[in-house]
Design a protein around this motif. Structure first.
Motif, mmCIF file in Angstrom:
data_model
loop_
_atom_site.group_PDB
_atom_site.id
_atom_site.type_symbol
_atom_site.label_atom_id
_atom_site.label_comp_id
_atom_site.label_asym_id
_atom_site.label_seq_id
_atom_site.Cartn_x
_atom_site.Cartn_y
_atom_site.Cartn_z
ATOM 1 N N THR A 6 -22.705 -25.375 22.052
ATOM 2 C CA THR A 6 -23.309 -27.007 21.751
ATOM 3 C C THR A 6 -21.052 -27.191 21.472
ATOM 4 O O THR A 6 -19.799 -27.967 22.116
ATOM 5 C CB THR A 6 -23.147 -28.096 20.748
ATOM 6 N N ASP A 72 -26.705 -29.791 23.023
ATOM 7 C CA ASP A 72 -26.811 -28.897 24.228
ATOM 8 C C ASP A 72 -28.300 -29.148 24.777
ATOM 9 O O ASP A 72 -28.365 -29.477 26.145
ATOM 10 C CB ASP A 72 -26.867 -27.324 24.025
ATOM 11 N N VAL A 73 -29.579 -29.621 23.799
ATOM 12 C CA VAL A 73 -30.199 -30.046 24.803
ATOM 13 C C VAL A 73 -31.141 -31.290 23.379
ATOM 14 O O VAL A 73 -31.133 -31.531 21.864
ATOM 15 C CB VAL A 73 -31.463 -28.744 24.639
ATOM 16 N N THR A 75 -33.851 -33.713 22.862
ATOM 17 C CA THR A 75 -35.646 -33.571 22.806
ATOM 18 C C THR A 75 -36.080 -34.665 22.772
ATOM 19 O O THR A 75 -37.348 -35.262 23.567
ATOM 20 C CB THR A 75 -36.104 -32.248 21.762
ATOM 21 N N ALA A 100 -25.436 -34.869 27.106
ATOM 22 C CA ALA A 100 -26.251 -33.518 26.902
ATOM 23 C C ALA A 100 -26.190 -32.760 27.837
ATOM 24 O O ALA A 100 -26.050 -33.186 29.107
ATOM 25 C CB ALA A 100 -27.817 -34.053 26.307
ATOM 26 N N LEU A 101 -26.108 -31.356 27.841
ATOM 27 C CA LEU A 101 -26.194 -30.049 29.237
ATOM 28 C C LEU A 101 -27.608 -30.721 29.712
ATOM 29 O O LEU A 101 -28.041 -30.629 30.888
ATOM 30 C CB LEU A 101 -26.160 -29.061 28.663
ATOM 31 N N ALA A 102 -28.906 -30.736 28.856
ATOM 32 C CA ALA A 102 -29.981 -30.906 29.238
ATOM 33 C C ALA A 102 -31.167 -31.396 28.448
ATOM 34 O O ALA A 102 -30.708 -32.021 27.471
ATOM 35 C CB ALA A 102 -30.758 -29.245 29.447
ATOM 36 N N TYR A 103 -32.947 -32.213 28.904
ATOM 37 C CA TYR A 103 -32.941 -32.553 28.048
ATOM 38 C C TYR A 103 -34.266 -32.206 28.319
ATOM 39 O O TYR A 103 -34.661 -32.256 29.343
ATOM 40 C CB TYR A 103 -32.608 -34.214 27.770
ATOM 41 N N THR A 104 -35.222 -32.618 27.603
ATOM 42 C CA THR A 104 -36.624 -32.378 27.516
ATOM 43 C C THR A 104 -37.599 -33.551 27.709
ATOM 44 O O THR A 104 -37.722 -34.410 28.167
ATOM 45 C CB THR A 104 -37.463 -31.563 26.418
ATOM 46 N N GLU A 105 -38.115 -33.075 28.627
ATOM 47 C CA GLU A 105 -38.517 -34.243 30.063
ATOM 48 C C GLU A 105 -39.735 -34.870 29.419
ATOM 49 O O GLU A 105 -41.040 -34.301 28.739
ATOM 50 C CB GLU A 105 -39.050 -34.174 31.308
ATOM 51 N N ARG A 109 -39.749 -40.680 29.867
ATOM 52 C CA ARG A 109 -38.540 -40.243 30.806
ATOM 53 C C ARG A 109 -38.369 -40.587 32.233
ATOM 54 O O ARG A 109 -37.860 -40.993 32.652
ATOM 55 C CB ARG A 109 -37.847 -39.272 30.545
ATOM 56 N N ARG A 110 -39.645 -39.431 33.228
ATOM 57 C CA ARG A 110 -39.860 -39.131 34.076
ATOM 58 C C ARG A 110 -40.268 -41.130 34.476
ATOM 59 O O ARG A 110 -39.802 -40.668 36.096
ATOM 60 C CB ARG A 110 -40.878 -37.963 34.346
#
Length: 122
Positions: A6, A72-73, A75, A100-105, A109-110
């Motif tokens: 980060t 970074d991620v 959740t 954020a660079l990524a997230y937990t699906e 969220r979908r």
């Protein structure tokens, strides 16, 4: 990892945008790991109690009109929420954004992403 992802992302983004980067938040020494906490509520509660503002960059934040919190991620989003709350309590004028660079699906969220895609396609 041997490095703080980060912090490296923030430094590079600051260089690209010619903006100052402030490492303004830290977890208190008494804080436990939030990764092992259950869901959103438990994480948010832990973070609200343990996230503290560093005083070293107070003058820069007092002059700022907005701040971008990087992670970074994501959740649950508890870190973003606790960070924004901590910054707004200290600097009520500050608009706080998150990236954020990524997230937990998750299924929620979908579903939200699919609804957004449908709106854009119309």
């Amino acid at each position: 990892r041997g490095f703080e992802l980060t912090e490296e992302l923030a430094a590079e983004l600051g260089r690209l945008l010619c903006l100052p980067v402030v490492d303004a938040l830290e977890r208190s020494e008494a804080a436990g790991q939030t990764r092992t906490a259950g869901g959103y509520r438990e994480r948010a509660h832990l973070l609200a109690k343990t996230l503290v503002l560093k005083k070293a960059h107070a003058a820069l934040l007092e002059q700022a009109s907005a701040a971008l919190v990087l992670d970074d991620v994501v959740t649950y989003g508890a870190t973003f929420e606790a960070s924004a709350k901590t910054l707004r309590e200290a600097y009520p004028h500050l608009r706080v954004y998150g990236a954020a660079l990524a997230y937990t699906e998750t299924p929620q969220r979908r579903a939200a992403a699919e609804r957004e895609r449908e709106r854009v396609a119309e």
